[in-house]
Design an enzyme around this catalytic site. Structure first.
Site, short mmCIF file in Angstrom:
data_model
loop_
_atom_site.label_atom_id
_atom_site.label_comp_id
_atom_site.label_asym_id
_atom_site.label_seq_id
_atom_site.Cartn_x
_atom_site.Cartn_y
_atom_site.Cartn_z
N ALA A 10 -7.99 2.96 -0.66
CA ALA A 10 -7.69 2.20 0.02
C ALA A 10 -7.51 2.78 1.82
CB ALA A 10 -6.27 2.04 0.55
N MET A 11 -8.22 2.60 2.64
CA MET A 11 -8.81 3.12 4.30
C MET A 11 -8.00 2.41 5.14
SD MET A 11 -10.90 5.44 2.61
CE MET A 11 -12.04 5.54 3.78
N GLY A 13 -8.65 3.42 8.35
CA GLY A 13 -9.38 3.68 9.49
C GLY A 13 -8.53 4.76 10.62
N GLY A 14 -7.13 5.51 9.37
CA GLY A 14 -6.51 6.79 9.97
C GLY A 14 -7.49 8.12 9.14
N CYS A 101 5.93 -4.43 2.14
CA CYS A 101 4.64 -3.70 2.10
C CYS A 101 3.39 -3.48 1.21
CB CYS A 101 4.11 -3.05 4.07
SG CYS A 101 2.60 -2.51 4.42
N GLY A 126 -3.79 7.29 1.06
CA GLY A 126 -4.08 8.71 1.61
C GLY A 126 -1.53 9.20 1.85
N CYS A 222 3.15 -1.93 9.30
CA CYS A 222 2.14 -2.14 8.76
C CYS A 222 1.13 -3.46 9.11
CB CYS A 222 2.27 -2.19 7.35
SG CYS A 222 3.80 -3.50 7.00
#
Length: 402
Positions: A10-11, A13-14, A101, A126, A222
């Site tokens: 799971a990405m 963008g952080g 979430c 992450g 979230c």
């Protein structure tokens, strides 16, 4: 050449998810990055942060030379997270959407997408958390059929996967993962489990992920990001019966004009809309040491053996991320809910929040707080009344004749 395992990461963008994907690739896995879109509105400045985050995630995947996908859960968020949040507010509760979430979206819909649609052997995130299994054991797990009865067969899961706090206790996110299912946990890898945040940033810098390193630490809810939460809720009140007082949380400062000294919310009456306030941030009306949850979610499915055997157990409690863990005694009820008695009163225990329990460094699970015990102020007033009644009775008792 040996068989290469496929892991879907799971990405966001952080920096954390970016380094998680990097570490998975370094371990020799075939990695696919997936960005989840969970909301579709702009922030106050008219900028869609989701698009920026998606672009950042895509750039990382390009750098790592791994496939990149997008998946939308906007509809699922609305029905399974946001609608429940609104209903809780309307009942006078203060929900935790980040826990919902993870439970309904990341470790349910996304988990199924990774395993069933993309054919992954495991998923990864992450998050800062650890489990009781090694990476190789994750690939041996199989998805079990949904349960059709209230309780699982006690012998169905002989060795449940346990969840433990991460090496970086300050960043530990087991609090937010306390409602995820055993099935999802068994097929999930946490590459950052043994790392500190500072070391993760160092890895990102060495890998050239400068565009994600520049971003602020994400502290927003979230699905709405960094915007003011109360303002956001009020934006959508035309779509629900929500009004401003619903967003008031126990313990927060009440915005009442014309008052010289600050007042703090100590209770709410959903039938009348009344909000009860008290002076000083540490007023006794804000402190309680007992609560009841709804049916408790145990990470290992079954309650701990000690609790099943005696109906009571000593462990530790928190209802806010990063608050100090407090010793407590847990009592198991017949309907699966629990009573939690704390070793000392805590400020602003709040219905709707999740009571998360720990035994040592193991996160046992959580339950939504549904009922609170009496406040210190109520107990104090009760003791004063009893004392006054006793003194009055003593004064009315006639002296014995000499």
């Amino acid at each position: 050449m040996g068989f290469i395992r496929h892991v879907v990461c799971a990405m966001s963008g952080g920096v954390d998810s970016s380094v998680a994907a990097l570490l998975l690739k370094r371990r020799g896995y075939s990695v696919t990055g997936v960005f989840m879109k969970n909301w579709d509105s702009l922030d106050e400045s008219g900028v869609c942060n989701t698009e920026t985050d998606c672009e950042d995630a895509y750039r990382v995947c390009q750098s790592l030379d791994i496939p990149f996908h997008q998946v939308s859960y906007i509809k699922e968020y609305w029905h399974e997270v946001f609608s429940k949040l609104l209903k809780d507010y309307e009942k006078g509760r203060t929900p935790n959407p980040d826990i919902l979430c993870n439970k309904h979206i990341k470790f349910n819909h996304f988990h199924k997408y990774a395993i069933d649609t993309l054919g992954a052997d495991a998923m990864a995130t992450g998050h800062y958390a650890r489990t009781s299994q090694e990476d190789d054991e994750v690939f041996e797990q199989k998805t079990t059929a949904p349960q059709t009865t209230l309780f699982r067969d006690r012998f169905e899961i002989r060795n449940p996967v346990r969840m433990y706090q991460a090496a970086d206790l300050f960043k530990d996110q087991t609090f937010f993962l306390s409602q995820i299912s055993q099935d999802a946990l068994r097929q999930t890898m946490f590459p950052l489990a043994g790392l500190t945040k500072d070391f993760v940033k160092k890895i990102a810098a060495e890998a050239g992920f400068h565009h994600v390193l520049k971003k602020k630490e994400s502290m927003g809810i979230c699905f709405i990001g960094e915007r003011n939460f109360e303002s956001f809720i009020l934006e959508v009140r035309n779509k629900s019966s929500i009004i401003r007082w619903f967003t008031m949380t126990l313990g927060q400062r009440a915005k009442i004009g014309g008052q010289r000294d600050p007042l703090f919310v100590v209770d709410k009456d959903i039938t009348t809309g009344d909000v009860f306030v008290a002076p000083t941030t540490n007023h006794p009306a804000l402190f309680r040491d007992m609560m009841r949850t709804d049916r408790f979610h145990w990470v290992t499915v079954e309650p701990p053996a000690e609790l099943i055997k005696t109906q009571m157990m000593e462990c530790r409690f928190r209802f806010i991320h990063q608050m100090p863990l407090i010793p407590c005694t847990v009592t198991l009820n017949m309907n699966g809910s629990v009573w939690i008695s704390l070793s000392r009163p805590v400020r602003a225990l709040t219905p709707g929040q999740f009571a998360v329990l720990y035994k040592g460094d193991e996160c046992l699970g959580s339950g939504k707080i549904m009922q609170l015990g009496p406040s210190e102020f109520t107990l104090q007033r009760g003791r004063e009344r009893l004392l006054a009644a006793a003194q009055q009775q003593e004064q009315q008792t006639p002296e014995p004749a000499s």
